[in-house]
Design a protein around this motif. Structure first.
Motif, mmCIF file in Angstrom:
data_model
loop_
_atom_site.group_PDB
_atom_site.id
_atom_site.type_symbol
_atom_site.label_atom_id
_atom_site.label_comp_id
_atom_site.label_asym_id
_atom_site.label_seq_id
_atom_site.Cartn_x
_atom_site.Cartn_y
_atom_site.Cartn_z
ATOM 1 N N GLU A 1 0.886 -1.027 -0.035
ATOM 2 C CA GLU A 1 0.032 -0.002 0.119
ATOM 3 C C GLU A 1 0.865 1.328 0.000
ATOM 4 N N TYR A 2 1.901 1.182 0.770
ATOM 5 C CA TYR A 2 2.886 2.305 0.944
ATOM 6 C C TYR A 2 3.603 2.778 -0.305
ATOM 7 N N VAL A 3 3.837 1.672 -0.984
ATOM 8 C CA VAL A 3 4.733 1.718 -2.530
ATOM 9 C C VAL A 3 3.613 2.356 -3.540
ATOM 10 N N LEU A 4 2.242 1.669 -3.429
ATOM 11 C CA LEU A 4 1.275 2.187 -4.254
ATOM 12 C C LEU A 4 1.057 3.611 -4.383
ATOM 13 N N VAL A 5 1.020 4.007 -3.154
ATOM 14 C CA VAL A 5 0.665 5.608 -2.758
ATOM 15 C C VAL A 5 1.637 6.398 -3.253
ATOM 16 N N ASP A 6 2.956 6.029 -3.028
ATOM 17 C CA ASP A 6 3.977 6.609 -3.761
ATOM 18 C C ASP A 6 3.799 6.884 -5.207
ATOM 19 N N PHE A 7 3.788 5.730 -5.717
ATOM 20 C CA PHE A 7 3.506 5.796 -7.276
ATOM 21 C C PHE A 7 2.442 6.671 -7.561
ATOM 22 N N GLU A 8 1.364 6.593 -6.927
ATOM 23 C CA GLU A 8 0.370 7.516 -7.376
ATOM 24 C C GLU A 8 0.522 9.049 -7.257
ATOM 25 N N GLU A 9 1.477 9.055 -6.253
ATOM 26 C CA GLU A 9 1.628 10.718 -5.876
ATOM 27 C C GLU A 9 2.523 11.101 -7.053
ATOM 28 N N ALA A 10 3.460 10.250 -7.519
ATOM 29 C CA ALA A 10 4.591 10.739 -8.324
ATOM 30 C C ALA A 10 4.244 10.949 -9.651
ATOM 31 N N GLN A 11 2.872 10.602 -10.069
ATOM 32 C CA GLN A 11 2.282 10.624 -11.460
ATOM 33 C C GLN A 11 2.193 12.094 -11.828
ATOM 34 N N ALA A 12 2.770 12.497 -12.787
ATOM 35 C CA ALA A 12 2.770 14.168 -13.103
ATOM 36 C C ALA A 12 2.191 14.178 -14.612
ATOM 37 N N ASP A 13 1.426 15.184 -15.076
ATOM 38 C CA ASP A 13 1.043 15.428 -16.265
ATOM 39 C C ASP A 13 2.322 15.717 -17.166
ATOM 40 N N THR A 14 2.438 14.964 -18.325
ATOM 41 C CA THR A 14 3.678 15.247 -18.972
ATOM 42 C C THR A 14 3.065 16.018 -20.267
ATOM 43 N N GLY A 15 1.783 15.831 -20.372
ATOM 44 C CA GLY A 15 1.227 16.805 -21.590
ATOM 45 C C GLY A 15 0.794 15.847 -22.729
ATOM 46 N N THR A 16 1.222 14.541 -22.563
ATOM 47 C CA THR A 16 0.641 13.715 -23.714
ATOM 48 C C THR A 16 0.468 12.453 -22.955
ATOM 49 N N LEU A 17 -0.484 11.453 -23.557
ATOM 50 C CA LEU A 17 -0.767 10.184 -23.055
ATOM 51 C C LEU A 17 0.377 9.243 -23.247
ATOM 52 N N ARG A 18 1.165 9.376 -24.307
ATOM 53 C CA ARG A 18 2.421 8.800 -24.476
ATOM 54 C C ARG A 18 3.421 8.831 -23.349
ATOM 55 N N GLY A 19 3.532 10.126 -23.210
ATOM 56 C CA GLY A 19 4.416 10.740 -22.110
ATOM 57 C C GLY A 19 4.054 10.316 -20.478
ATOM 58 N N ASP A 20 2.856 10.341 -20.440
ATOM 59 C CA ASP A 20 2.245 9.761 -18.924
ATOM 60 C C ASP A 20 2.533 8.255 -18.787
ATOM 61 N N LEU A 21 2.133 7.678 -19.962
ATOM 62 C CA LEU A 21 2.440 6.333 -19.962
ATOM 63 C C LEU A 21 3.726 5.728 -19.721
ATOM 64 N N LEU A 22 4.598 6.531 -20.316
ATOM 65 C CA LEU A 22 6.151 6.308 -20.342
ATOM 66 C C LEU A 22 6.673 6.632 -18.863
ATOM 67 N N ALA A 23 6.152 7.716 -18.262
ATOM 68 C CA ALA A 23 6.538 8.198 -17.043
ATOM 69 C C ALA A 23 5.993 7.064 -16.105
ATOM 70 N N LEU A 24 4.965 6.620 -16.200
ATOM 71 C CA LEU A 24 4.367 5.523 -15.385
ATOM 72 C C LEU A 24 5.147 4.220 -15.401
ATOM 73 N N GLY A 25 5.277 3.848 -16.698
ATOM 74 C CA GLY A 25 6.225 2.550 -16.869
ATOM 75 C C GLY A 25 7.557 2.685 -16.474
ATOM 76 N N SER A 26 8.223 3.756 -16.664
ATOM 77 C CA SER A 26 9.340 4.055 -16.154
ATOM 78 C C SER A 26 9.618 4.047 -14.649
ATOM 79 N N ALA A 27 8.422 4.587 -14.012
ATOM 80 C CA ALA A 27 8.620 4.390 -12.659
ATOM 81 C C ALA A 27 8.302 3.011 -12.029
#
Length: 176
Positions: free
Chosen positions: A48-74
């Motif tokens: 739970e602790y880790v998943l909350v950290d992942f959620e809080e780290a998700q930023a708007d990169t301006g594109t879907l591809r960028g957001d998915l890459l950021a999530l996948g990279s994390a």
């Protein structure tokens, strides 16, 4: 939770020691057991602790591809660490159904949080086909990462992740 993650990364779920976790956290083991009555509950708390950290780290990169890459990279970065790998193995292991249940419940709730924000931004930009459930798309991304690391025993490279995200983004924006 950091002590739990460190212990899990060092020894895995089968050798997880509540005594060592309590000592590292500088508390009595009864304090740990009062909040988390089992080792699985303790590891579920760490998940739970880790998943909350992942959620809080998700930023708007301006594109879907960028957001998915950021999530996948994390996620890939976390899975590249001994702690991340151990937590993923514990959550997916047959010997620990409570962890798998916790992961599934947390993932379902994630659709209401930052992942939902990612989807709403993509919908507003015309990058997300409304007929595609967010849980399905994010499961495909995370599932591909887990498959790569846990089953193929291969690292997640930039080009590999970009290829997965390109296919996913194409499918999400397609009207076909």
């Amino acid at each position: 939770m950091l002590a739990t993650l460190d212990e899990l990364g060092a020894n895995g779920l089968s050798k997880l020691s509540v005594e060592c976790i309590a000592a590292a956290a500088e508390v009595n083991k009864t304090t740990v057991y009062r909040r988390w009555p089992t080792r699985e509950a303790l590891v579920a708390g760490a998940l739970e602790y880790v998943l909350v950290d992942f959620e809080e780290a998700q930023a708007d990169t301006g594109t879907l591809r960028g957001d998915l890459l950021a999530l996948g990279s994390a996620v890939a970065s976390f899975l590249a660490q001994p702690t991340g790998l151990a937590l993923a193995r514990a959550a997916l292991g047959e010997s620990s159904p409570p962890l798998a249940d916790q992961a599934a419940r947390r993932f379902a709730r994630g659709a209401e949080g930052p992942v939902s924000a990612l989807v709403h931004r993509a919908v507003a930009r015309g990058e997300w086909r409304r007929a595609v459930a967010p849980e399905a798309a994010i499961s495909m991304l995370v599932g591909a990462l887990l498959h790569r690391v846990l089953l193929e025993h291969q690292p997640v490279t930039g080009p590999w992740l970009e290829g997965v995200v390109a296919v996913l983004a194409c499918g999400l924006s397609s009207d076909a």
